[in-house]
Motif scaffolding. Structure first.
Motif, PDB file in Angstrom:
ATOM      1  N   GLU A  78       0.826  -1.210   0.000  1.00  0.00           N
ATOM      2  CA  GLU A  78       0.000   0.000   0.000  1.00  0.00           C
ATOM      3  C   GLU A  78       0.862   1.262   0.000  1.00  0.00           C
ATOM      4  OE1 GLU A  78      -2.771   2.353   3.235  1.00  0.00           O
ATOM      5  OE2 GLU A  78      -2.817   0.154   3.253  1.00  0.00           O
ATOM      6  N   GLU A  79       1.876   1.294   0.866  1.00  0.00           N
ATOM      7  CA  GLU A  79       2.733   2.480   0.946  1.00  0.00           C
ATOM      8  C   GLU A  79       3.495   2.708  -0.354  1.00  0.00           C
ATOM      9  OE1 GLU A  79       2.874   4.864   3.237  1.00  0.00           O
ATOM     10  OE2 GLU A  79       1.280   3.831   4.325  1.00  0.00           O
ATOM     11  N   PHE A  80       4.019   1.648  -0.942  1.00  0.00           N
ATOM     12  CA  PHE A  80       4.735   1.801  -2.205  1.00  0.00           C
ATOM     13  C   PHE A  80       3.772   2.211  -3.321  1.00  0.00           C
ATOM     14  CE2 PHE A  80       8.176  -0.014   0.075  1.00  0.00           C
ATOM     15  CZ  PHE A  80       9.320   0.343  -0.610  1.00  0.00           C
ATOM     16  N   ARG A  81       2.583   1.632  -3.337  1.00  0.00           N
ATOM     17  CA  ARG A  81       1.589   1.977  -4.363  1.00  0.00           C
ATOM     18  C   ARG A  81       1.148   3.438  -4.218  1.00  0.00           C
ATOM     19  NH1 ARG A  81      -1.965  -1.577  -3.034  1.00  0.00           N
ATOM     20  NH2 ARG A  81      -0.856  -3.285  -4.007  1.00  0.00           N
ATOM     21  N   ASN A  82       0.968   3.892  -2.986  1.00  0.00           N
ATOM     22  CA  ASN A  82       0.531   5.277  -2.747  1.00  0.00           C
ATOM     23  C   ASN A  82       1.554   6.302  -3.229  1.00  0.00           C
ATOM     24  OD1 ASN A  82      -1.868   4.471  -1.602  1.00  0.00           O
ATOM     25  ND2 ASN A  82      -1.161   4.697   0.498  1.00  0.00           N
ATOM     26  N   HIS A  83       2.819   5.910  -3.313  1.00  0.00           N
ATOM     27  CA  HIS A  83       3.874   6.852  -3.692  1.00  0.00           C
ATOM     28  C   HIS A  83       4.535   6.515  -5.024  1.00  0.00           C
ATOM     29  CE1 HIS A  83       3.501   7.320   0.720  1.00  0.00           C
ATOM     30  NE2 HIS A  83       3.555   8.582   0.386  1.00  0.00           N
ATOM     31  N   GLN A  84       3.931   5.612  -5.800  1.00  0.00           N
ATOM     32  CA  GLN A  84       4.565   5.167  -7.045  1.00  0.00           C
ATOM     33  C   GLN A  84       4.713   6.260  -8.086  1.00  0.00           C
ATOM     34  OE1 GLN A  84       2.308   1.942  -8.622  1.00  0.00           O
ATOM     35  NE2 GLN A  84       0.614   3.216  -9.306  1.00  0.00           N
ATOM     36  N   ASP A  85       3.913   7.312  -8.018  1.00  0.00           N
ATOM     37  CA  ASP A  85       3.996   8.382  -9.001  1.00  0.00           C
ATOM     38  C   ASP A  85       4.813   9.577  -8.521  1.00  0.00           C
ATOM     39  OD1 ASP A  85       2.435   6.955 -10.837  1.00  0.00           O
ATOM     40  OD2 ASP A  85       0.577   7.660  -9.892  1.00  0.00           O
ATOM     41  N   GLU A  86       5.482   9.435  -7.389  1.00  0.00           N
ATOM     42  CA  GLU A  86       6.299  10.527  -6.835  1.00  0.00           C
ATOM     43  C   GLU A  86       7.451  10.849  -7.788  1.00  0.00           C
ATOM     44  OE1 GLU A  86       7.110  13.537  -5.002  1.00  0.00           O
ATOM     45  OE2 GLU A  86       5.725  12.325  -3.814  1.00  0.00           O
ATOM     46  N   THR A  87       7.649  12.133  -8.059  1.00  0.00           N
ATOM     47  CA  THR A  87       8.708  12.548  -8.978  1.00  0.00           C
ATOM     48  C   THR A  87       9.774  13.406  -8.301  1.00  0.00           C
ATOM     49  OG1 THR A  87       7.393  14.456  -9.659  1.00  0.00           O
ATOM     50  CG2 THR A  87       7.208  12.451 -11.011  1.00  0.00           C
ATOM     51  N   SER A  88       9.471  13.959  -7.156  1.00  0.00           N
ATOM     52  CA  SER A  88      10.427  14.811  -6.456  1.00  0.00           C
ATOM     53  C   SER A  88      11.561  13.963  -5.876  1.00  0.00           C
ATOM     54  CB  SER A  88       9.727  15.571  -5.325  1.00  0.00           C
ATOM     55  OG  SER A  88      10.672  16.115  -4.433  1.00  0.00           O
ATOM     56  N   SER A  89      12.787  14.243  -6.305  1.00  0.00           N
ATOM     57  CA  SER A  89      13.916  13.452  -5.810  1.00  0.00           C
ATOM     58  C   SER A  89      14.098  13.640  -4.307  1.00  0.00           C
ATOM     59  CB  SER A  89      15.198  13.793  -6.567  1.00  0.00           C
ATOM     60  OG  SER A  89      15.492  15.158  -6.453  1.00  0.00           O
ATOM     61  N   GLU A  90      13.779  14.822  -3.793  1.00  0.00           N
ATOM     62  CA  GLU A  90      13.890  15.063  -2.355  1.00  0.00           C
ATOM     63  C   GLU A  90      12.872  14.220  -1.589  1.00  0.00           C
ATOM     64  OE1 GLU A  90      13.467  17.664  -4.550  1.00  0.00           O
ATOM     65  OE2 GLU A  90      15.538  18.380  -4.600  1.00  0.00           O
ATOM     66  N   ARG A  91      11.654  14.185  -2.093  1.00  0.00           N
ATOM     67  CA  ARG A  91      10.590  13.408  -1.439  1.00  0.00           C
ATOM     68  C   ARG A  91      10.897  11.900  -1.536  1.00  0.00           C
ATOM     69  NH1 ARG A  91       7.445  12.387   2.548  1.00  0.00           N
ATOM     70  NH2 ARG A  91       5.417  11.557   2.009  1.00  0.00           N
ATOM     71  N   ILE A  92      11.411  11.464  -2.687  1.00  0.00           N
ATOM     72  CA  ILE A  92      11.780  10.059  -2.849  1.00  0.00           C
ATOM     73  C   ILE A  92      12.871   9.692  -1.854  1.00  0.00           C
ATOM     74  CG2 ILE A  92      12.856   8.380  -4.410  1.00  0.00           C
ATOM     75  CD1 ILE A  92      11.339   9.849  -6.706  1.00  0.00           C
ATOM     76  N   ALA A  93      13.855  10.556  -1.688  1.00  0.00           N
ATOM     77  CA  ALA A  93      14.936  10.307  -0.728  1.00  0.00           C
ATOM     78  C   ALA A  93      14.377  10.218   0.696  1.00  0.00           C
ATOM     79  CB  ALA A  93      15.998  11.390  -0.829  1.00  0.00           C
ATOM     80  N   GLU A  94      13.439  11.095   1.015  1.00  0.00           N
ATOM     81  CA  GLU A  94      12.807  11.093   2.340  1.00  0.00           C
ATOM     82  C   GLU A  94      12.033   9.785   2.566  1.00  0.00           C
ATOM     83  OE1 GLU A  94       9.079  13.459   4.321  1.00  0.00           O
ATOM     84  OE2 GLU A  94      10.482  14.657   3.138  1.00  0.00           O
ATOM     85  N   LEU A  95      11.268   9.366   1.571  1.00  0.00           N
ATOM     86  CA  LEU A  95      10.504   8.120   1.673  1.00  0.00           C
ATOM     87  C   LEU A  95      11.428   6.904   1.772  1.00  0.00           C
ATOM     88  CD1 LEU A  95       7.737   8.975  -0.937  1.00  0.00           C
ATOM     89  CD2 LEU A  95       7.382   8.665   1.532  1.00  0.00           C
ATOM     90  N   MET A  96      12.532   6.947   1.034  1.00  0.00           N
ATOM     91  CA  MET A  96      13.507   5.848   1.091  1.00  0.00           C
ATOM     92  C   MET A  96      14.115   5.759   2.496  1.00  0.00           C
ATOM     93  SD  MET A  96      13.847   4.204  -1.834  1.00  0.00           S
ATOM     94  CE  MET A  96      15.504   3.551  -1.787  1.00  0.00           C
ATOM     95  N   LYS A  97      14.399   6.887   3.103  1.00  0.00           N
ATOM     96  CA  LYS A  97      14.957   6.920   4.463  1.00  0.00           C
ATOM     97  C   LYS A  97      13.955   6.325   5.452  1.00  0.00           C
ATOM     98  CE  LYS A  97      17.667   8.428   7.861  1.00  0.00           C
ATOM     99  NZ  LYS A  97      17.871   7.304   8.763  1.00  0.00           N
ATOM    100  N   ILE A  98      12.701   6.705   5.315  1.00  0.00           N
ATOM    101  CA  ILE A  98      11.658   6.168   6.193  1.00  0.00           C
ATOM    102  C   ILE A  98      11.564   4.653   6.025  1.00  0.00           C
ATOM    103  CG2 ILE A  98       9.158   6.096   6.610  1.00  0.00           C
ATOM    104  CD1 ILE A  98       9.154   9.134   5.854  1.00  0.00           C
ATOM    105  N   GLY A  99      11.524   4.195   4.769  1.00  0.00           N
ATOM    106  CA  GLY A  99      11.435   2.763   4.502  1.00  0.00           C
ATOM    107  C   GLY A  99      12.622   2.001   5.046  1.00  0.00           C
ATOM    108  N   SER A 100      13.806   2.565   4.898  1.00  0.00           N
ATOM    109  CA  SER A 100      15.022   1.941   5.413  1.00  0.00           C
ATOM    110  C   SER A 100      14.992   1.869   6.942  1.00  0.00           C
ATOM    111  CB  SER A 100      16.240   2.726   4.942  1.00  0.00           C
ATOM    112  OG  SER A 100      17.414   2.157   5.417  1.00  0.00           O
TER     113      SER A 100
END
Length: 103
Positions: free
Chosen positions: A56-78
């Motif tokens: 669900e979390e990955f699907r909710n953010h699959q269209d994210e394009t902001s590299s800053e937001r992607i980095a933030e989400l990756m940190k949370i996931g990690s």
């Protein structure tokens, strides 16, 4: 002419960068699912709940394009993966006030 050449080169770089980011996201997705399987190995309900939440979390953010937001989400996931791996303890009731830790 320069517009066409500029677009070709410009579009190749983001595609390459996006592929690198996509590979890292996929790596995290797989790591979370591997950790989920290890941590909740004998708990079908927890396995399914964790699977649904990760997907669900990955699907909710699959269209994210902001590299800053992607980095933030990756940190949370990690961070979540590390917390699951190091902080979750599963136990089984073996008596009225006794628990056995799963290994």
């Amino acid at each position: 002419m320069s517009e066409s050449g500029g677009c070709g080169r410009g579009s190749a770089r983001p595609a390459t960068a996006a592929m690198g980011s996509r590979a890292e996201v996929l790596k995290l997705f797989r790591a979370l699912h591997r950790t989920r399987q290890q941590v909740f190995k004998n708990d079908a309900r927890a396995l399914e709940a964790a699977r649904q939440k990760i997907n669900e979390e990955f699907r909710n953010h699959q269209d994210e394009t902001s590299s800053e937001r992607i980095a933030e989400l990756m940190k949370i996931g990690s961070d979540v993966e590390v917390l699951l791996r190091t902080s979750v303890i599963q136990g089984l009731h073996t008596g009225s006030d006794t628990l056995k830790c799963n290994e």
